[in-house]
Design a protein around this motif. Structure first.
Motif, short mmCIF file in Angstrom:
data_model
loop_
_atom_site.label_atom_id
_atom_site.label_comp_id
_atom_site.label_asym_id
_atom_site.label_seq_id
_atom_site.Cartn_x
_atom_site.Cartn_y
_atom_site.Cartn_z
N THR A 23 46.47 51.26 48.67
CA THR A 23 46.86 50.97 47.31
C THR A 23 45.79 51.44 46.34
O THR A 23 44.60 51.55 46.69
CB THR A 23 47.11 49.47 47.12
OG1 THR A 23 47.58 49.21 45.80
CG2 THR A 23 45.84 48.67 47.35
N GLU B 189 40.64 52.89 44.98
CA GLU B 189 41.55 53.10 46.11
C GLU B 189 41.06 52.23 47.28
O GLU B 189 39.89 52.29 47.66
CB GLU B 189 41.58 54.56 46.54
CG GLU B 189 42.12 55.50 45.48
CD GLU B 189 42.13 56.94 45.95
OE1 GLU B 189 42.06 57.15 47.20
OE2 GLU B 189 42.22 57.84 45.11
N VAL C 19 43.19 42.83 45.04
CA VAL C 19 44.14 43.67 45.77
C VAL C 19 44.98 42.77 46.67
O VAL C 19 44.46 42.16 47.61
CB VAL C 19 43.42 44.74 46.61
CG1 VAL C 19 44.42 45.57 47.39
CG2 VAL C 19 42.56 45.63 45.72
N PHE D 200 47.86 42.10 49.51
CA PHE D 200 48.43 42.81 50.65
C PHE D 200 48.99 41.79 51.64
O PHE D 200 48.74 40.59 51.52
CB PHE D 200 47.39 43.70 51.34
CG PHE D 200 46.28 42.96 52.02
CD1 PHE D 200 46.33 42.69 53.39
CD2 PHE D 200 45.17 42.50 51.31
CE1 PHE D 200 45.31 41.99 54.02
CE2 PHE D 200 44.14 41.81 51.93
CZ PHE D 200 44.22 41.56 53.29
#
Length: 602
Positions: free
Chosen positions: A487, A510, A597, A599
């Motif tokens: 991602t 990233e 982030v 996930f």
């Protein structure tokens, strides 16, 4: 009397033929099965979460430990062990399920645990009858060095013996069901030829022996003891009380019933004179043979296959209402085809003696009948196989990225090869059937080619069974496939951060996490500018956060691999589910930018 017609000579010929068939099956099936099951299997229930979580540091001893699995599990008093820093086993409570939830276990802990690190080792039986094990640790007060083992393992002989039992049962059901149908229905001369019934009885014996072995071994295998545990009545009683135990006992009863039916079916019919003597009774006996016995045999054969489907992968996961009958039909079609094929080779296509080595027993009408049966079986195997493959794989990506997917592709290749050989044999049957003299007038060379072709089908069929045995002990792709998380998120910056590092304006981060599943993972972090170049920052620190507020944030150590590239080499994810990786990026001595982030770990 020539050696070929001497009874002893015929017995030796039969013995050699039977040993050759058994050796072929053993080499192709059991050896492969042993190789796959002698190592730990992770194809079944897996741990979703624990309380306390793995690696947690607690201020005081917890009253109990809870473990939640992906499916229902069973266990006994020996399934959980608490080990202290010196690997000493501590007394714990009797384990049980939490509030009736079959997939969640709990066990109470002593209230006087001293400070330090403890390991809880667990070994449970999943709903599909396979044993899974593992361990996790937690600390009280502060972590400490420990010599405790990270898991429990049964005697290495147990999975081997268990594999032998499962392999014998699997091969036995094929020879028993397929061979019985071949001898009783497809081959009129089979009842008068001793080789056919003997082969079928060998199948019943292998099926019974394999079932008994699995029943005796399951207890010590689940408890993690030695092979001597097969003589422990408590462990046997624990096995009998499980779903697998019920299925195995039902299988033995059904095998006994089918054996009685087969014995009656191959018993010579009474002479015609007996009809006048017994009158209506003889007619009733004939009706029993023609109607009742076949009906009971069909019900028994279906019930026999259900003893596998109801205690294996089929009754876990998605669409169990369809997976159970599909698995049963798949197994039944395989058994009728492969068992019939083995009987065809051993009893019809192999010459009966040396007197006529180039001739075989009459191919009429057995070969056309078996050809039609094989077509029906292939259709059922293909239809159910496609559905079951989709159910276990789930996506094209998982097919090529998992061991289960590669094995499935190998099985498909073997099946296609079988279909190719079977098509050639069917063309032979059709072509010769149109000849005035029929199949028995086929040239010897053509019969030899047919014999080699059908023998090749047997070898490939055993290969298919072997791959299937490996698939049973391989994690289904649907559950084992964990696509890497990749991602890109924009870099949030403030005016002070941009002043400190002008290249961060418009930059992005990233993040790649592999394999994105419970356990050890690697996270690669790249900070790229607007022009695609890497941007170095003084420091990055991280934490793993769970939506469950009872799970504390877990620290993640991030180090610099190169300017602009940072790595967390040992990011441990305690259990599958939703997670958030929080990165605190220090851009100067006074400025720090948080990045989150989200996930999902498999």
């Amino acid at each position: 009397m020539t050696p070929s017609t001497h009874p002893a000579g015929r017995r030796w010929a039969w013995l050699i033929t039977r040993l050759a068939v058994v050796a072929l099956l053993a080499a192709g099936g059991l050896v492969t099965d042993l190789g796959s099951t002698a190592r730990p299997a992770f194809a079944h229930a897996y741990l979703l979460e624990t309380s306390p979580v793995d690696g947690a540091v607690l201020a005081s001893p917890p009253a109990e430990v809870r473990l939640r699995f992906s499916e229902a599990v069973s266990f006994n008093e020996r399934s959980f062990q608490l080990l202290d820093v010196s690997a000493k086993k501590l007394a714990i409570g009797v384990p049980g399920h939490v509030d009736g939830k079959a997939n969640t276990a709990r066990v109470s802990l002593p209230a006087d645990l001293a400070e330090g690190t403890y390991v809880l080792a667990w070994r449970v039986t999943s709903a599909d009858s396979h044993v899974v094990s593992g361990a996790f640790s937690f600390s009280i007060g502060h972590p400490s060095a420990t010599t405790a083992l990270v898991g429990q393992d049964a005697s290495p002989a147990l999975p081997v013996v268990d594999a032998v039992g499962r392999g014998l049962a699997f091969l036995g059901v094929a020879v028993a069901l397929g061979g019985a149908l071949f001898v009783v229905v497809l081959w009129p001369a089979g009842r008068g030829d001793r080789r056919g019934p003997r082969l079928v009885w060998s199948g019943f014996a292998a099926l019974t022996t394999g079932t008994v072995v699995v029943l005796l071994v399951q207890g010590p295998y689940a408890a993690g003891t030695s092979l001597a545990g097969v003589f422990d009545p408590d462990l046997l009683g624990a096995t009998v009380s499980t779903r697998l135990g019920h299925a195995l006992l039902a299988r033995l009863v059904i095998v006994l019933a089918l054996g009685v039916i087969f014995g009656i079916a191959v018993r010579p019919s009474p002479p015609p004179d007996g009809v006048e003597a017994v009158g209506v009774g003889a007619a009733g006996g004939s009706a029993v043979r023609r109607v009742v016995l076949p009906a009971v045999a069909v019900v028994g054969a279906v019930g026999l296959t259900l003893t596998w489907a109801l205690a294996d992968h089929a009754q876990t996961g998605v669409q169990t209402w369809l997976a159970v009958p599909a698995t049963s039909a798949h197994l039944l079609a395989m058994a009728l085809w492969l068992g019939g094929l083995i009987t065809l080779v051993a009893c019809v296509l192999i010459p009966a003696g040396r007197r006529e080595p180039t001739r075989v027993i009459s191919l009429e009408p057995v070969l056309p009948r078996f050809s039609q049966l094989a077509q029906i079986c292939f259709a059922v195997i293909a239809g159910t196989g496609v559905y079951l493959a989709w159910r276990q794989v789930g996506s094209w990506a998982a097919l090529g990225a998992t061991a289960f997917g590669w094995l499935l592709l190998g099985k498909l290749a073997a099946v296609l090869a079988v279909v190719g050989l079977a098509a050639g044999a069917r063309r032979f049957v059709r072509r010769r059937s149109r000849e005035p003299l029929g199949l028995d007038a086929a040239p010897s060379a053509a019969v030899r080619r047919l014999r080699r072709s059908v023998a090749g089908e047997v070898v490939l069929g055993v290969a298919v069974v072997s791959i299937t045995a490996v698939l049973v002990n391989t994690a289904p792709a649907r559950t084992s496939y964990a696509p890497p998380v990749h991602t890109t998120v924009p870099m949030p910056t403030t005016e002070d951060a941009v002043d400190a590092a002008p290249g961060l304006a418009g930059a992005s981060i990233e993040v790649t996490i592999e394999p994105a599943r419970a356990g050890s993972n690697v996270a690669d972090i790249y900070i790229t500018g607007r022009d695609g170049s890497l941007i170095a920052v003084p420091e990055i620190s991280g934490e793993l956060e769970s939506p469950n507020r009872e799970v504390p944030a877990l620290p993640v150590k991030v180090t610099a691999a190169e300017p602009g590239h940072y790595v967390a080499n040992s990011m441990s994810i305690p259990f599958p589910g939703s997670w958030m990786l929080r990165l605190d990026i220090r851009v100067s001595d006074f400025d720090e930018t948080p990045v989150r982030v989200q996930f999902t770990a498999r």
